[in-house]
Design a protein around this motif. Structure first.
Motif, PDB file in Angstrom:
ATOM      1  N   ALA A   1      15.419  26.765  38.988  1.00 24.00           N
ATOM      2  CA  ALA A   1      16.660  25.539  39.444  1.00 24.00           C
ATOM      3  C   ALA A   1      15.746  24.191  38.699  1.00 24.00           C
ATOM      4  CB  ALA A   1      16.603  25.209  40.995  1.00 24.00           C
ATOM      5  N   ALA A   2      16.602  22.857  38.968  1.00 27.40           N
ATOM      6  CA  ALA A   2      16.399  21.357  38.346  1.00 27.40           C
ATOM      7  C   ALA A   2      14.966  21.109  39.365  1.00 27.40           C
ATOM      8  CB  ALA A   2      17.289  21.202  37.914  1.00 27.40           C
ATOM      9  N   GLY A   3      14.328  20.609  39.281  1.00 31.12           N
ATOM     10  CA  GLY A   3      13.378  19.562  40.105  1.00 31.12           C
ATOM     11  C   GLY A   3      13.572  18.401  39.802  1.00 31.12           C
ATOM     12  N   VAL A   4      12.848  17.161  40.610  1.00 31.20           N
ATOM     13  CA  VAL A   4      12.582  15.775  40.266  1.00 31.20           C
ATOM     14  C   VAL A   4      11.774  15.712  39.166  1.00 31.20           C
ATOM     15  CG1 VAL A   4      11.755  13.967  41.563  1.00 31.20           C
ATOM     16  CG2 VAL A   4      12.925  15.666  43.407  1.00 31.20           C
ATOM     17  N   ILE A   5      11.909  14.652  38.551  1.00 31.87           N
ATOM     18  CA  ILE A   5      11.940  14.238  37.121  1.00 31.87           C
ATOM     19  C   ILE A   5      10.679  12.418  37.485  1.00 31.87           C
ATOM     20  CG2 ILE A   5      11.405  14.166  34.905  1.00 31.87           C
ATOM     21  CD1 ILE A   5      13.958  15.482  34.608  1.00 31.87           C
ATOM     22  N   GLN A   6       9.672  12.964  37.155  1.00 30.24           N
ATOM     23  CA  GLN A   6       8.829  11.757  36.674  1.00 30.24           C
ATOM     24  C   GLN A   6       8.111  11.393  35.971  1.00 30.24           C
ATOM     25  OE1 GLN A   6       6.683  11.941  41.530  1.00 30.24           O
ATOM     26  NE2 GLN A   6       6.323  10.739  40.863  1.00 30.24           N
ATOM     27  N   SER A   7       8.623   9.889  35.764  1.00 40.05           N
ATOM     28  CA  SER A   7       7.796   9.742  34.609  1.00 40.05           C
ATOM     29  C   SER A   7       7.181   8.127  34.141  1.00 40.05           C
ATOM     30  CB  SER A   7       8.880   9.789  33.359  1.00 40.05           C
ATOM     31  OG  SER A   7       9.668   8.745  32.927  1.00 40.05           O
ATOM     32  N   PRO A   8       6.406   8.033  33.511  1.00 39.11           N
ATOM     33  CA  PRO A   8       5.390   8.821  32.900  1.00 39.11           C
ATOM     34  C   PRO A   8       4.174   9.927  33.668  1.00 39.11           C
ATOM     35  CG  PRO A   8       4.255   6.404  32.832  1.00 39.11           C
ATOM     36  CD  PRO A   8       5.312   6.719  33.482  1.00 39.11           C
ATOM     37  N   ARG A   9       3.464  10.701  33.827  1.00 41.12           N
ATOM     38  CA  ARG A   9       2.684  11.385  34.189  1.00 41.12           C
ATOM     39  C   ARG A   9       1.339  10.723  34.675  1.00 41.12           C
ATOM     40  NH1 ARG A   9       3.750  16.954  34.864  1.00 41.12           N
ATOM     41  NH2 ARG A   9       2.289  16.215  36.798  1.00 41.12           N
ATOM     42  N   HIS A  10       0.559  10.316  34.141  1.00 34.84           N
ATOM     43  CA  HIS A  10      -0.354   9.127  33.690  1.00 34.84           C
ATOM     44  C   HIS A  10      -0.321   7.793  33.326  1.00 34.84           C
ATOM     45  CE1 HIS A  10      -1.493  13.003  34.183  1.00 34.84           C
ATOM     46  NE2 HIS A  10      -1.100  13.872  34.141  1.00 34.84           N
ATOM     47  N   LEU A  11      -0.714   6.945  33.752  1.00 38.69           N
ATOM     48  CA  LEU A  11      -0.188   5.657  33.746  1.00 38.69           C
ATOM     49  C   LEU A  11      -1.671   4.530  33.024  1.00 38.69           C
ATOM     50  CD1 LEU A  11       1.598   3.572  32.328  1.00 38.69           C
ATOM     51  CD2 LEU A  11       2.070   3.377  34.562  1.00 38.69           C
ATOM     52  N   ILE A  12      -2.643   4.520  32.775  1.00 39.13           N
ATOM     53  CA  ILE A  12      -3.759   3.748  32.863  1.00 39.13           C
ATOM     54  C   ILE A  12      -3.691   2.255  32.785  1.00 39.13           C
ATOM     55  CG2 ILE A  12      -5.985   3.432  32.554  1.00 39.13           C
ATOM     56  CD1 ILE A  12      -5.984   6.697  30.991  1.00 39.13           C
ATOM     57  N   LYS A  13      -4.258   1.220  33.673  1.00 38.78           N
ATOM     58  CA  LYS A  13      -3.229  -0.345  33.672  1.00 38.78           C
ATOM     59  C   LYS A  13      -4.966  -1.061  33.772  1.00 38.78           C
ATOM     60  CE  LYS A  13       1.229  -0.703  32.313  1.00 38.78           C
ATOM     61  NZ  LYS A  13       1.150  -0.953  31.417  1.00 38.78           N
ATOM     62  N   GLU A  14      -4.575  -2.063  33.470  1.00 39.05           N
ATOM     63  CA  GLU A  14      -5.518  -3.443  33.415  1.00 39.05           C
ATOM     64  C   GLU A  14      -5.370  -3.552  35.332  1.00 39.05           C
ATOM     65  OE1 GLU A  14      -8.521  -3.972  32.145  1.00 39.05           O
ATOM     66  OE2 GLU A  14      -8.066  -1.579  30.737  1.00 39.05           O
ATOM     67  N   LYS A  15      -6.184  -4.111  35.248  1.00 37.43           N
ATOM     68  CA  LYS A  15      -6.248  -5.558  36.825  1.00 37.43           C
ATOM     69  C   LYS A  15      -5.174  -6.875  36.219  1.00 37.43           C
ATOM     70  CE  LYS A  15      -9.815  -6.695  38.518  1.00 37.43           C
ATOM     71  NZ  LYS A  15     -10.840  -7.489  39.041  1.00 37.43           N
ATOM     72  N   ARG A  16      -4.053  -6.670  37.544  1.00 42.32           N
ATOM     73  CA  ARG A  16      -2.963  -8.120  36.876  1.00 42.32           C
ATOM     74  C   ARG A  16      -1.886  -7.381  35.888  1.00 42.32           C
ATOM     75  NH1 ARG A  16      -8.340 -10.762  37.972  1.00 42.32           N
ATOM     76  NH2 ARG A  16      -8.605 -10.538  35.353  1.00 42.32           N
TER      77      ARG A  16
END
Lengths: 112, 110
Positions: A1-16
């Motif tokens: 069965a289809a599930g909830v999809i989220q993207s991206p799975r991983h994210l790296i950001k700098e402050k601000r």
């Protein structure tokens, strides 16, 4: 069965910096919810949408905004990121009349 | 204030050793009580929904029960693959959000 999809799975950001998380609900689900889960903590409700309108609001910082689109997918926009925003962000979906929320796999955000 | 408390925080069981997890709550109006299983770094996986006192639901080795003040998740003859964090959540009448408990971390040893 289809599930909830989220993207991206991983994210790296700098402050601000800014980040955008996307959520695609289960087909025929019209209500979307966003939660934030810090390490070792329970999920904290941020905001929810039904039929593109905000339906409930929790502890969402003013730096964050979200919306739901005509195809029912939702985006969580996060600006002026802080170190404390590092967490798992979950999206869940349900039918409007349904009480049970089904969760996606989450997006892991790391702010450096 | 609407509140959910889970106990114990952590539980170690031997394989086959049955036990129960507790979820006590205070709520102005209950729309539903939900049990989820969460593996590390993954999204909560739905297990059960309970709506009214006296209701019971079963799935494999798990059985959830509900009273007016608490819910129990009974685990019968657990296996190592049952190791996870079990989250209880409730939905308050007139709102869309879940209020989660802090979970019980279950470890089942072979």
């Amino acid at each position: 069965a289809a599930g909830v999809i989220q993207s991206p799975r991983h994210l790296i950001k700098e402050k601000r910096e800014t980040a955008t998380l996307k959520c695609y609900p289960i087909p025929r689900h019209d209500t979307v919810y966003w939660y934030q889960q810090g390490p070792g903590q329970d999920p904290q409700f941020l905001i929810s949408f039904y039929e593109k309108m905000q339906s409930d609001k929790g502890s969402i910082p003013d730096r964050f905004s979200a919306q739901q689109f005509s195809d029912y997918h939702s985006e969580l926009n996060m600006s002026s990121l802080e170190l404390g925003d590092s967490a798992l962000y979950f999206c869940a979906s349900s039918t409007q009349g349904g009480e049970t929320q089904y969760f996606g796999p989450g997006t892991r955000l790391l702010v450096l | 204030e609407d509140q959910v408390t889970q106990s114990p925080e952590a539980l170690r069981l031997q394989e086959g050793e049955s036990s129960s997890l507790n979820c006590s709550y205070t709520v102005s109006g209950l729309r539903g009580l939900f049990w989820y299983r969460q593996d590390p770094g993954k999204g909560p996986e739905f297990l059960f929904t309970l709506y009214s006192a006296g209701e019971e639901k079963e799935k494999e080795r798990l059985k959830a029960t509900l009273t007016k003040k608490e819910s129990f998740l009974h685990i019968t003859a657990p296996k190592p693959e049952d190791s996870a964090t079990y989250l209880c959540a409730l939905k308050v009448s007139g709102t869309y959000k879940y209020i989660f408990g802090t979970g019980t971390r279950l470890k089942v040893l072979a």
